[in-house]
Design a protein around this motif. Structure first.
Motif, PDB file in Angstrom:
ATOM      1  N   LEU A 110       2.305   0.262  -4.570  1.00  0.00           N
ATOM      2  CA  LEU A 110       2.866  -0.251  -5.819  1.00  0.00           C
ATOM      3  C   LEU A 110       2.209   0.398  -7.032  1.00  0.00           C
ATOM      4  N   LEU A 111       0.898   0.573  -6.984  1.00  0.00           N
ATOM      5  CA  LEU A 111       0.196   1.170  -8.116  1.00  0.00           C
ATOM      6  C   LEU A 111       0.599   2.624  -8.313  1.00  0.00           C
ATOM      7  N   LYS A 112       0.741   3.349  -7.204  1.00  0.00           N
ATOM      8  CA  LYS A 112       1.195   4.739  -7.299  1.00  0.00           C
ATOM      9  C   LYS A 112       2.603   4.790  -7.900  1.00  0.00           C
ATOM     10  N   GLY A 113       3.472   3.868  -7.461  1.00  0.00           N
ATOM     11  CA  GLY A 113       4.825   3.805  -8.009  1.00  0.00           C
ATOM     12  C   GLY A 113       4.824   3.434  -9.480  1.00  0.00           C
ATOM     13  N   THR A 119       5.516   7.752 -16.032  1.00  0.00           N
ATOM     14  CA  THR A 119       5.822   9.115 -16.490  1.00  0.00           C
ATOM     15  C   THR A 119       7.282   9.263 -16.895  1.00  0.00           C
ATOM     16  N   GLU A 120       8.131   8.362 -16.424  1.00  0.00           N
ATOM     17  CA  GLU A 120       9.569   8.450 -16.693  1.00  0.00           C
ATOM     18  C   GLU A 120      10.018   7.574 -17.854  1.00  0.00           C
ATOM     19  N   GLN A 121       9.094   6.893 -18.507  1.00  0.00           N
ATOM     20  CA  GLN A 121       9.461   6.014 -19.613  1.00  0.00           C
ATOM     21  C   GLN A 121       9.794   6.813 -20.873  1.00  0.00           C
ATOM     22  N   ASP A 147       0.407  12.784 -11.619  1.00  0.00           N
ATOM     23  CA  ASP A 147       1.086  11.995 -12.642  1.00  0.00           C
ATOM     24  C   ASP A 147       0.214  11.810 -13.876  1.00  0.00           C
ATOM     25  N   LEU A 148      -1.083  11.626 -13.682  1.00  0.00           N
ATOM     26  CA  LEU A 148      -1.983  11.473 -14.829  1.00  0.00           C
ATOM     27  C   LEU A 148      -2.052  12.748 -15.650  1.00  0.00           C
ATOM     28  N   LYS A 149      -2.059  13.886 -14.983  1.00  0.00           N
ATOM     29  CA  LYS A 149      -2.063  15.159 -15.708  1.00  0.00           C
ATOM     30  C   LYS A 149      -0.764  15.343 -16.491  1.00  0.00           C
ATOM     31  N   ALA A 175     -11.568  14.729 -13.040  1.00  0.00           N
ATOM     32  CA  ALA A 175     -10.588  15.825 -13.088  1.00  0.00           C
ATOM     33  C   ALA A 175      -9.572  15.658 -14.207  1.00  0.00           C
ATOM     34  N   VAL A 176      -9.501  14.478 -14.799  1.00  0.00           N
ATOM     35  CA  VAL A 176      -8.569  14.258 -15.905  1.00  0.00           C
ATOM     36  C   VAL A 176      -9.143  13.154 -16.793  1.00  0.00           C
ATOM     37  N   GLY A 177      -8.950  13.294 -18.078  1.00  0.00           N
ATOM     38  CA  GLY A 177      -9.393  12.261 -18.999  1.00  0.00           C
ATOM     39  C   GLY A 177     -10.791  12.477 -19.537  1.00  0.00           C
TER      40      GLY A 177
END
Length: 198
Positions: A110-113, A119-121, A147-149, A175-177
């Motif tokens: 669920l969290l991954k989804g 990202t699609e908002q 997705d975070l990138k 690796a991000v942020g």
């Protein structure tokens, strides 16, 4: 166009269909559960598009979404335009490695989804803040990294709690942020129009 979305977890069937509608006037999405059917029907209603359902014998559903006959002259790209997302003044906080309580594997799915759907908002958060066990998601082996990138590239600011990074020994794995402190986190949340916690 036809999309085989069988076995795809929510919200992938809706997202894949919505993306296809940018360049096709008719999209048929094949799904294997009624929840996916309902989600596609709701999306079609929201976009004011015609929706047809065919149920096959083997629990397979064909959901066809298209412009109504009176609207065929109108460009589908104009009707279902996923405009360049804008940054809005809300924050998302992730403080655990699951979404909700209950089954851990389901919670991780669920969290991954959730992050993928983010990202699609059309309106992206101004910040995503990770703390406690959520700090693991900004590392190189994170299932959310792609997705975070993408969110960072779109202008979303990503922060991770420095005390949490130290506690979990992640100093060389980010690796991000950007690493930040609790004072800054409180300030970001205080100034946000709203805070979303999945």
């Amino acid at each position: 166009m036809r999309i085989d979305a069988r076995t795809m977890a929510c919200p992938l069937p809706v997202i894949k269909t919505k993306q296809a509608l940018q360049t096709h006037t008719t999209v048929t999405t094949v799904v294997d559960n009624k929840i996916a059917v309902q989600n596609l029907q709701k999306m079609a209603a929201k976009l004011n598009l015609h929706c047809e359902l065919v149920e096959e014998a083997d629990s397979t559903y064909l959901v066809t979404i298209r412009q109504s006959d009176s609207e065929i002259a109108t460009s589908e790209v104009e009707k279902v335009d996923l405009k360049q997302p804008t940054i809005s003044s809300y924050s998302v906080v992730i403080d655990t490695d699951t979404m909700g309580q209950g089954d851990k594997q389901l919670g991780q799915t669920l969290l991954k989804g959730f992050v993928y759907a983010l990202t699609e908002q059309s309106e992206l958060p101004e910040h995503i803040i990770f703390y406690n066990a959520g700090a693991h998601f900004v590392t190189a082996d994170s299932v959310l990294l792609t997705d975070l990138k993408a969110l960072k590239t779109a202008g979303v600011l990503i922060y991770v709690c420095g005390a949490c990074v130290d506690f979990y020994g992640l100093q060389n794995q980010i690796a991000v942020g950007e690493i930040t402190n609790m004072y800054h986190i409180v300030e970001l949340l205080r100034l946000s129009s709203k805070v979303i916690k999945p």
